[in-house]
Design an enzyme around this catalytic site. Structure first.
Site, PDB file in Angstrom:
ATOM      1  N   TYR A 149       0.815  -1.213   0.000  1.00  0.00           N
ATOM      2  CA  TYR A 149       0.000   0.000   0.000  1.00  0.00           C
ATOM      3  C   TYR A 149       0.851   1.266   0.000  1.00  0.00           C
ATOM      4  O   TYR A 149       0.342   2.355  -0.225  1.00  0.00           O
ATOM      5  CB  TYR A 149      -0.960   0.013   1.198  1.00  0.00           C
ATOM      6  CG  TYR A 149      -2.027  -1.061   1.134  1.00  0.00           C
ATOM      7  CD1 TYR A 149      -1.875  -2.159   0.317  1.00  0.00           C
ATOM      8  CD2 TYR A 149      -3.180  -0.965   1.884  1.00  0.00           C
ATOM      9  CE1 TYR A 149      -2.837  -3.151   0.255  1.00  0.00           C
ATOM     10  CE2 TYR A 149      -4.160  -1.956   1.824  1.00  0.00           C
ATOM     11  CZ  TYR A 149      -3.970  -3.046   1.001  1.00  0.00           C
ATOM     12  OH  TYR A 149      -4.933  -4.028   0.937  1.00  0.00           O
ATOM     13  N   LYS A 196       3.365 -15.468   2.544  1.00  0.00           N
ATOM     14  CA  LYS A 196       3.375 -16.272   1.319  1.00  0.00           C
ATOM     15  C   LYS A 196       4.849 -16.571   1.026  1.00  0.00           C
ATOM     16  O   LYS A 196       5.376 -16.245  -0.049  1.00  0.00           O
ATOM     17  CB  LYS A 196       2.685 -15.468   0.200  1.00  0.00           C
ATOM     18  CG  LYS A 196       2.408 -16.248  -1.057  1.00  0.00           C
ATOM     19  CD  LYS A 196       1.316 -17.302  -0.920  1.00  0.00           C
ATOM     20  CE  LYS A 196       1.232 -18.131  -2.195  1.00  0.00           C
ATOM     21  NZ  LYS A 196       0.423 -19.356  -2.023  1.00  0.00           N
ATOM     22  N   ASP A 228      -2.973 -18.214   1.890  1.00  0.00           N
ATOM     23  CA  ASP A 228      -4.111 -18.898   1.249  1.00  0.00           C
ATOM     24  C   ASP A 228      -4.682 -19.963   2.186  1.00  0.00           C
ATOM     25  O   ASP A 228      -5.897 -20.090   2.353  1.00  0.00           O
ATOM     26  CB  ASP A 228      -3.733 -19.489  -0.125  1.00  0.00           C
ATOM     27  CG  ASP A 228      -2.374 -20.163  -0.154  1.00  0.00           C
ATOM     28  OD1 ASP A 228      -1.661 -20.155   0.877  1.00  0.00           O
ATOM     29  OD2 ASP A 228      -2.007 -20.711  -1.210  1.00  0.00           O
ATOM     30  N   ASP A 252      -5.393  -6.741   5.595  1.00  0.00           N
ATOM     31  CA  ASP A 252      -6.588  -6.059   5.101  1.00  0.00           C
ATOM     32  C   ASP A 252      -7.642  -7.094   4.704  1.00  0.00           C
ATOM     33  O   ASP A 252      -8.807  -7.016   5.102  1.00  0.00           O
ATOM     34  CB  ASP A 252      -6.200  -5.183   3.895  1.00  0.00           C
ATOM     35  CG  ASP A 252      -7.351  -4.323   3.410  1.00  0.00           C
ATOM     36  OD1 ASP A 252      -8.298  -4.091   4.186  1.00  0.00           O
ATOM     37  OD2 ASP A 252      -7.304  -3.878   2.243  1.00  0.00           O
ATOM     38  N   ASP A 256     -11.265  -8.571   7.040  1.00  0.00           N
ATOM     39  CA  ASP A 256     -12.655  -8.519   6.554  1.00  0.00           C
ATOM     40  C   ASP A 256     -13.282  -9.903   6.623  1.00  0.00           C
ATOM     41  O   ASP A 256     -14.443 -10.059   6.994  1.00  0.00           O
ATOM     42  CB  ASP A 256     -12.716  -8.013   5.102  1.00  0.00           C
ATOM     43  CG  ASP A 256     -12.914  -6.509   5.024  1.00  0.00           C
ATOM     44  OD1 ASP A 256     -12.456  -5.816   5.958  1.00  0.00           O
ATOM     45  OD2 ASP A 256     -13.517  -6.035   4.048  1.00  0.00           O
TER      46      ASP A 256
END
Ligand code: IPM
Ligand code: MG
Length: 370
Positions: A149, A196, A228, A252, A256
Protein backbone atom coordinates in the site's frame (compact mmCIF):
# COMPACT_ATOMS: atom_id res chain seq x y z
CA UNK A 1 -6.24 14.16 33.78
CA UNK A 2 -6.81 15.97 30.47
CA UNK A 3 -6.63 14.19 27.14
CA UNK A 4 -6.68 15.70 23.66
CA UNK A 5 -8.57 13.64 21.11
CA UNK A 6 -8.61 14.39 17.39
CA UNK A 7 -12.01 13.54 15.95
CA UNK A 8 -12.60 12.76 12.31
CA UNK A 9 -16.30 11.90 11.95
CA UNK A 10 -15.86 11.61 8.17
CA UNK A 11 -18.45 10.53 5.63
CA UNK A 12 -21.57 8.39 5.41
CA UNK A 13 -22.50 6.91 8.77
CA UNK A 14 -19.24 8.26 10.27
CA UNK A 15 -20.77 11.24 12.14
CA UNK A 16 -23.69 9.11 13.37
CA UNK A 17 -21.42 6.53 15.00
CA UNK A 18 -18.92 9.05 16.36
CA UNK A 19 -21.52 10.95 18.39
CA UNK A 20 -22.44 8.05 20.70
CA UNK A 21 -18.75 7.20 21.10
CA UNK A 22 -17.86 10.69 22.36
CA UNK A 23 -20.93 10.60 24.61
CA UNK A 24 -19.61 7.36 26.09
CA UNK A 25 -16.15 8.88 26.57
CA UNK A 26 -17.64 11.90 28.31
CA UNK A 27 -19.66 9.69 30.63
CA UNK A 28 -16.49 7.79 31.52
CA UNK A 29 -14.73 11.10 32.06
CA UNK A 30 -17.43 12.30 34.46
CA UNK A 31 -17.35 9.08 36.38
CA UNK A 32 -13.59 8.71 36.73
CA UNK A 33 -12.49 12.32 36.71
CA UNK A 34 -10.96 12.80 33.28
CA UNK A 35 -11.52 15.54 30.76
CA UNK A 36 -11.52 14.73 27.08
CA UNK A 37 -11.01 17.70 24.79
CA UNK A 38 -11.94 17.11 21.17
CA UNK A 39 -10.50 18.73 18.08
CA UNK A 40 -12.95 18.04 15.26
CA UNK A 41 -11.08 17.72 11.97
CA UNK A 42 -12.01 17.28 8.35
CA UNK A 43 -10.71 14.46 6.20
CA UNK A 44 -12.04 12.15 3.50
CA UNK A 45 -14.82 12.99 1.10
CA UNK A 46 -15.97 15.98 3.11
CA UNK A 47 -12.51 17.52 2.87
CA UNK A 48 -12.43 16.85 -0.88
CA UNK A 49 -15.67 18.82 -1.17
CA UNK A 50 -14.63 21.74 1.02
CA UNK A 51 -10.89 22.16 0.38
CA UNK A 52 -10.27 19.95 -2.66
CA UNK A 53 -8.07 17.30 -1.04
CA UNK A 54 -8.78 14.27 1.16
CA UNK A 55 -6.20 15.05 3.82
CA UNK A 56 -5.62 18.78 4.29
CA UNK A 57 -2.20 19.50 5.83
CA UNK A 58 -3.92 21.29 8.70
CA UNK A 59 -5.80 18.13 9.63
CA UNK A 60 -2.65 16.04 9.91
CA UNK A 61 -0.81 18.76 11.84
CA UNK A 62 -3.68 19.21 14.27
CA UNK A 63 -4.02 15.45 14.73
CA UNK A 64 -0.32 15.19 15.59
CA UNK A 65 -0.86 17.66 18.42
CA UNK A 66 -3.43 15.36 20.01
CA UNK A 67 -2.91 12.26 22.14
CA UNK A 68 -5.02 10.02 19.91
CA UNK A 69 -7.44 10.08 17.01
CA UNK A 70 -10.95 8.65 16.74
CA UNK A 71 -12.28 8.22 13.22
CA UNK A 72 -15.75 7.28 11.98
CA UNK A 73 -15.37 6.32 8.34
CA UNK A 74 -14.43 7.96 5.05
CA UNK A 75 -15.48 7.51 1.44
CA UNK A 76 -18.57 6.99 -0.65
CA UNK A 77 -19.75 6.55 -4.24
CA UNK A 78 -19.72 10.29 -4.80
CA UNK A 79 -15.92 10.29 -4.79
CA UNK A 80 -15.28 6.88 -6.36
CA UNK A 81 -14.45 8.17 -9.80
CA UNK A 82 -11.81 10.66 -8.67
CA UNK A 83 -8.15 9.94 -9.49
CA UNK A 84 -6.26 7.92 -6.84
CA UNK A 85 -4.62 10.85 -5.05
CA UNK A 86 -7.97 12.56 -4.50
CA UNK A 87 -9.91 9.57 -3.24
CA UNK A 88 -11.10 9.79 0.38
CA UNK A 89 -9.23 6.56 1.24
CA UNK A 90 -5.99 8.51 0.75
CA UNK A 91 -6.86 10.33 3.95
CA UNK A 92 -6.73 7.07 5.89
CA UNK A 93 -3.39 6.09 4.43
CA UNK A 94 -2.02 9.60 4.96
CA UNK A 95 -3.17 9.74 8.59
CA UNK A 96 -1.73 6.30 9.32
CA UNK A 97 1.63 7.19 7.80
CA UNK A 98 1.66 10.75 9.15
CA UNK A 99 0.88 9.64 12.69
CA UNK A 100 3.29 6.71 12.41
CA UNK A 101 0.73 4.16 13.56
CA UNK A 102 2.38 1.10 12.10
CA UNK A 103 0.56 -1.74 13.86
CA UNK A 104 -3.13 -2.27 13.35
CA UNK A 105 -4.89 -4.41 15.93
CA UNK A 106 -8.09 -6.00 14.68
CA UNK A 107 -9.76 -8.30 17.18
CA UNK A 108 -12.19 -10.95 16.00
CA UNK A 109 -14.20 -12.59 18.76
CA UNK A 110 -17.60 -14.11 19.05
CA UNK A 111 -19.68 -12.64 21.87
CA UNK A 112 -21.97 -15.23 23.47
CA UNK A 113 -24.94 -12.91 22.83
CA UNK A 114 -24.23 -13.02 19.10
CA UNK A 115 -23.29 -16.64 18.77
CA UNK A 116 -26.21 -17.39 16.50
CA UNK A 117 -25.18 -14.56 14.19
CA UNK A 118 -21.99 -16.42 13.31
CA UNK A 119 -22.44 -18.11 9.93
CA UNK A 120 -20.40 -21.14 11.00
CA UNK A 121 -22.05 -24.26 12.39
CA UNK A 122 -21.55 -24.89 16.09
CA UNK A 123 -19.71 -28.14 15.33
CA UNK A 124 -17.09 -26.24 13.36
CA UNK A 125 -16.60 -23.71 16.13
CA UNK A 126 -16.31 -26.43 18.74
CA UNK A 127 -13.95 -28.58 16.69
CA UNK A 128 -11.45 -25.79 16.30
CA UNK A 129 -11.61 -24.59 19.87
CA UNK A 130 -9.06 -25.93 22.34
CA UNK A 131 -11.69 -25.72 25.11
CA UNK A 132 -14.35 -27.32 22.89
CA UNK A 133 -16.67 -24.33 23.18
CA UNK A 134 -18.59 -22.84 20.22
CA UNK A 135 -16.56 -19.66 20.11
CA UNK A 136 -13.28 -18.07 19.02
CA UNK A 137 -11.21 -15.10 20.00
CA UNK A 138 -8.25 -14.01 17.96
CA UNK A 139 -6.41 -10.83 17.14
CA UNK A 140 -5.06 -9.86 13.75
CA UNK A 141 -2.03 -7.59 13.94
CA UNK A 142 -1.74 -6.01 10.51
CA UNK A 143 1.34 -4.02 9.46
CA UNK A 144 -0.16 -0.69 8.46
CA UNK A 145 2.32 1.78 7.03
CA UNK A 146 4.44 -0.30 4.65
CA UNK A 147 4.24 -3.03 2.05
CA UNK A 148 2.16 -2.95 -1.07
CA UNK A 149 0.00 0.00 0.00
CA UNK A 150 3.00 2.29 0.36
CA UNK A 151 5.46 0.85 -2.16
CA UNK A 152 6.42 2.28 -5.53
CA UNK A 153 3.67 2.05 -8.08
CA UNK A 154 3.08 3.26 -11.56
CA UNK A 155 2.33 2.67 -15.20
CA UNK A 156 4.52 2.07 -18.20
CA UNK A 157 4.86 4.83 -20.78
CA UNK A 158 2.01 3.47 -22.88
CA UNK A 159 -0.10 2.92 -19.74
CA UNK A 160 -0.68 -0.67 -20.83
CA UNK A 161 1.14 -2.20 -17.88
CA UNK A 162 1.13 -1.29 -14.21
CA UNK A 163 3.06 -2.24 -11.10
CA UNK A 164 2.85 -2.06 -7.31
CA UNK A 165 5.72 -3.14 -5.09
CA UNK A 166 5.95 -4.93 -1.77
CA UNK A 167 8.96 -3.70 0.19
CA UNK A 168 9.62 -4.36 3.87
CA UNK A 169 12.60 -3.45 5.99
CA UNK A 170 13.83 -5.51 8.92
CA UNK A 171 12.87 -2.68 11.25
CA UNK A 172 9.30 -2.38 9.96
CA UNK A 173 8.79 -6.10 10.38
CA UNK A 174 10.43 -6.23 13.78
CA UNK A 175 8.29 -3.53 15.37
CA UNK A 176 5.10 -5.11 14.04
CA UNK A 177 6.13 -8.52 15.32
CA UNK A 178 6.94 -7.05 18.73
CA UNK A 179 3.44 -5.60 18.92
CA UNK A 180 2.13 -9.08 18.11
CA UNK A 181 4.31 -10.80 20.70
CA UNK A 182 3.44 -8.24 23.39
CA UNK A 183 -0.24 -8.88 22.67
CA UNK A 184 0.27 -12.65 22.73
CA UNK A 185 1.95 -12.42 26.14
CA UNK A 186 -1.26 -11.10 27.70
CA UNK A 187 -3.45 -13.52 25.74
CA UNK A 188 -3.04 -17.26 25.09
CA UNK A 189 0.65 -16.99 24.12
CA UNK A 190 0.32 -18.19 20.56
CA UNK A 191 1.47 -16.24 17.53
CA UNK A 192 1.00 -17.26 13.91
CA UNK A 193 2.94 -15.41 11.23
CA UNK A 194 0.87 -15.40 8.04
CA UNK A 195 2.67 -14.86 4.76
CA UNK A 196 3.38 -16.27 1.32
CA UNK A 197 6.94 -17.39 1.95
CA UNK A 198 6.68 -20.13 -0.66
CA UNK A 199 6.67 -17.40 -3.31
CA UNK A 200 7.55 -13.95 -1.98
CA UNK A 201 11.02 -12.82 -0.94
CA UNK A 202 9.53 -10.21 1.40
CA UNK A 203 7.69 -13.01 3.20
CA UNK A 204 10.94 -14.87 3.63
CA UNK A 205 12.36 -11.80 5.35
CA UNK A 206 9.34 -11.75 7.69
CA UNK A 207 10.16 -15.33 8.68
CA UNK A 208 13.82 -14.48 9.23
CA UNK A 209 12.92 -11.57 11.52
CA UNK A 210 10.39 -13.73 13.36
CA UNK A 211 13.13 -16.30 13.92
CA UNK A 212 15.13 -13.65 15.76
CA UNK A 213 12.37 -11.81 17.64
CA UNK A 214 10.69 -15.06 18.77
CA UNK A 215 13.80 -15.89 20.81
CA UNK A 216 12.95 -12.98 23.09
CA UNK A 217 9.52 -14.46 23.73
CA UNK A 218 10.26 -18.10 24.60
CA UNK A 219 6.90 -18.44 26.32
CA UNK A 220 5.03 -17.72 23.10
CA UNK A 221 4.49 -20.58 20.67
CA UNK A 222 5.33 -19.29 17.20
CA UNK A 223 3.88 -20.88 14.08
CA UNK A 224 3.88 -20.04 10.37
CA UNK A 225 1.10 -20.30 7.83
CA UNK A 226 0.66 -19.38 4.18
CA UNK A 227 -2.02 -16.79 3.60
CA UNK A 228 -4.11 -18.90 1.25
CA UNK A 229 -4.25 -21.66 3.83
CA UNK A 230 -5.01 -19.10 6.55
CA UNK A 231 -8.01 -17.79 4.59
CA UNK A 232 -9.29 -21.35 4.66
CA UNK A 233 -8.37 -22.10 8.28
CA UNK A 234 -10.20 -18.99 9.54
CA UNK A 235 -13.42 -20.53 8.26
CA UNK A 236 -12.56 -24.14 8.90
CA UNK A 237 -11.23 -23.80 12.40
CA UNK A 238 -11.15 -20.21 13.80
CA UNK A 239 -10.66 -21.39 17.37
CA UNK A 240 -7.09 -22.44 16.61
CA UNK A 241 -5.85 -18.84 16.38
CA UNK A 242 -4.71 -16.48 19.11
CA UNK A 243 -2.58 -13.74 17.53
CA UNK A 244 -2.06 -13.54 13.76
CA UNK A 245 0.67 -11.19 12.55
CA UNK A 246 0.76 -10.30 8.89
CA UNK A 247 1.55 -7.74 6.20
CA UNK A 248 -0.59 -4.78 5.20
CA UNK A 249 -2.29 -6.44 2.22
CA UNK A 250 -2.90 -9.83 3.81
CA UNK A 251 -4.16 -8.24 7.03
CA UNK A 252 -6.59 -6.06 5.10
CA UNK A 253 -8.13 -9.08 3.43
CA UNK A 254 -8.10 -11.53 6.35
CA UNK A 255 -9.60 -9.03 8.78
CA UNK A 256 -12.66 -8.52 6.55
CA UNK A 257 -13.03 -12.27 6.31
CA UNK A 258 -12.74 -12.67 10.08
CA UNK A 259 -15.25 -9.91 10.76
CA UNK A 260 -18.05 -11.86 9.09
CA UNK A 261 -17.62 -14.66 11.61
CA UNK A 262 -18.28 -12.30 14.51
CA UNK A 263 -21.84 -11.72 13.36
CA UNK A 264 -21.53 -8.20 12.05
CA UNK A 265 -18.76 -5.97 10.81
CA UNK A 266 -20.60 -3.23 12.75
CA UNK A 267 -19.44 -4.67 16.06
CA UNK A 268 -15.70 -4.60 15.60
CA UNK A 269 -13.28 -1.96 16.82
CA UNK A 270 -9.68 -1.45 15.74
CA UNK A 271 -6.62 0.25 17.13
CA UNK A 272 -3.63 1.43 15.13
CA UNK A 273 -0.64 2.03 17.33
CA UNK A 274 2.66 3.82 16.99
CA UNK A 275 5.63 3.95 19.28
CA UNK A 276 5.20 4.86 22.94
CA UNK A 277 5.49 8.62 23.29
CA UNK A 278 5.51 11.34 25.91
CA UNK A 279 4.10 10.63 29.37
CA UNK A 280 3.59 6.95 28.57
CA UNK A 281 0.96 7.81 25.99
CA UNK A 282 0.95 5.90 22.74
CA UNK A 283 -0.23 7.73 19.66
CA UNK A 284 -3.08 5.70 18.32
CA UNK A 285 -5.76 5.93 15.70
CA UNK A 286 -9.02 4.22 16.56
CA UNK A 287 -11.81 3.33 14.17
CA UNK A 288 -14.53 0.78 13.68
CA UNK A 289 -13.51 -1.65 10.99
CA UNK A 290 -16.65 -1.01 8.94
CA UNK A 291 -16.76 1.58 6.19
CA UNK A 292 -18.93 4.63 5.59
CA UNK A 293 -21.97 2.56 4.48
CA UNK A 294 -23.48 5.34 2.35
CA UNK A 295 -26.58 3.22 1.66
CA UNK A 296 -27.71 3.49 5.28
CA UNK A 297 -26.29 6.93 6.11
CA UNK A 298 -28.68 9.34 7.82
CA UNK A 299 -31.23 6.62 8.58
CA UNK A 300 -30.37 6.11 12.25
CA UNK A 301 -29.86 2.38 11.75
CA UNK A 302 -26.05 2.04 11.80
CA UNK A 303 -24.51 0.04 14.64
CA UNK A 304 -22.49 2.42 16.85
CA UNK A 305 -20.96 -0.36 18.98
CA UNK A 306 -17.85 -0.82 16.82
CA UNK A 307 -17.00 2.85 17.32
CA UNK A 308 -17.87 2.83 21.02
CA UNK A 309 -15.61 -0.20 21.45
CA UNK A 310 -12.90 1.62 19.49
CA UNK A 311 -13.12 4.42 22.05
CA UNK A 312 -12.62 1.76 24.75
CA UNK A 313 -9.45 0.62 22.98
CA UNK A 314 -8.28 4.24 22.97
CA UNK A 315 -8.73 4.43 26.73
CA UNK A 316 -6.74 1.23 27.13
CA UNK A 317 -3.91 1.56 24.64
CA UNK A 318 -3.31 5.28 24.30
CA UNK A 319 -4.18 6.48 27.79
CA UNK A 320 -3.52 3.37 29.88
CA UNK A 321 -6.99 3.70 31.45
CA UNK A 322 -7.78 0.03 31.87
CA UNK A 323 -10.72 0.22 34.25
CA UNK A 324 -12.33 2.95 32.20
CA UNK A 325 -11.91 0.84 29.03
CA UNK A 326 -13.40 -2.17 30.79
CA UNK A 327 -16.35 -0.05 31.97
CA UNK A 328 -17.22 0.82 28.37
CA UNK A 329 -16.90 -2.79 27.29
CA UNK A 330 -19.08 -3.96 30.17
CA UNK A 331 -21.70 -1.35 29.28
CA UNK A 332 -21.79 -2.68 25.70
CA UNK A 333 -22.14 -6.24 26.92
CA UNK A 334 -24.95 -5.27 29.26
CA UNK A 335 -27.04 -3.64 26.53
CA UNK A 336 -26.63 -6.75 24.43
CA UNK A 337 -27.62 -8.86 27.43
CA UNK A 338 -30.72 -6.70 27.77
CA UNK A 339 -31.63 -7.76 24.23
CA UNK A 340 -31.02 -4.46 22.43
CA UNK A 341 -30.00 -4.95 18.81
CA UNK A 342 -29.37 -2.71 15.87
CA UNK A 343 -30.66 -4.13 12.60
CA UNK A 344 -27.36 -5.71 11.53
CA UNK A 345 -27.25 -7.94 14.61
CA UNK A 346 -30.98 -8.60 14.93
CA UNK A 347 -32.93 -11.76 14.22
CA UNK A 348 -30.72 -14.22 16.07
CA UNK A 349 -32.33 -14.44 19.48
CA UNK A 350 -35.86 -14.49 20.83
CA UNK A 351 -36.03 -11.68 23.33
CA UNK A 352 -34.66 -8.79 21.37
CA UNK A 353 -35.62 -5.18 20.80
CA UNK A 354 -34.50 -3.54 17.58
CA UNK A 355 -33.20 -0.04 18.15
CA UNK A 356 -31.61 2.68 16.08
CA UNK A 357 -28.14 4.21 16.34
CA UNK A 358 -29.17 6.91 18.78
CA UNK A 359 -31.17 4.63 21.07
CA UNK A 360 -28.32 2.13 21.16
CA UNK A 361 -25.91 4.94 22.10
CA UNK A 362 -28.26 6.16 24.83
CA UNK A 363 -28.59 2.65 26.25
CA UNK A 364 -24.80 2.35 26.50
CA UNK A 365 -24.70 5.74 28.19
CA UNK A 366 -27.30 4.68 30.75
CA UNK A 367 -25.39 1.48 31.45
CA UNK A 368 -22.22 3.54 31.96
CA UNK A 369 -23.88 5.93 34.34
CA UNK A 370 -25.05 3.11 36.60
C1 IPM B 1 -9.29 -0.86 5.89
C2 IPM B 1 -9.75 -0.31 4.57
C3 IPM B 1 -8.66 0.58 4.03
C4 IPM B 1 -7.41 -0.24 3.91
C5 IPM B 1 -8.96 1.23 2.68
C6 IPM B 1 -10.27 2.02 2.73
C7 IPM B 1 -7.83 2.09 2.20
O1 IPM B 1 -10.07 -1.34 3.71
O2 IPM B 1 -9.04 -0.07 6.82
O3 IPM B 1 -9.16 -2.07 6.00
O4 IPM B 1 -7.25 -0.98 2.96
O5 IPM B 1 -6.57 -0.17 4.78
MG1 MG C 1 -10.01 -3.22 4.58
Amino acid sequence: MNYAIALVPGDGIGPEVIAPATDALDAVGDKYGHIFNYAELEAGGKAVDTVGEPLPAGTLEAAKECDALLLGAVGGPKWDTLPGHLRPERALLGLRAGLGVFANLRPAYLLPQLQKACPLKDEILIAGNPEKKPTFNFLIVRELTGGLYFGDRGRSGDHKSAFDTETYSWEEIERTLRTGYDAAMVRRKKLCLVDKANVLESSRLWREVAGTVSKEYPEVETSYMYVDNCAMQIIRCPGQFDVIVTSNLFGDILSDEASVLTGSIGMLPSASLGARGKAERTMGMYEPIHGSAPDIAGKDIANPLGTILSAALMLRYSFGLEKEAAAVETAVTSVLDAGLRTKDIAGFSEAETIVGTKAMGEAVLKALEK
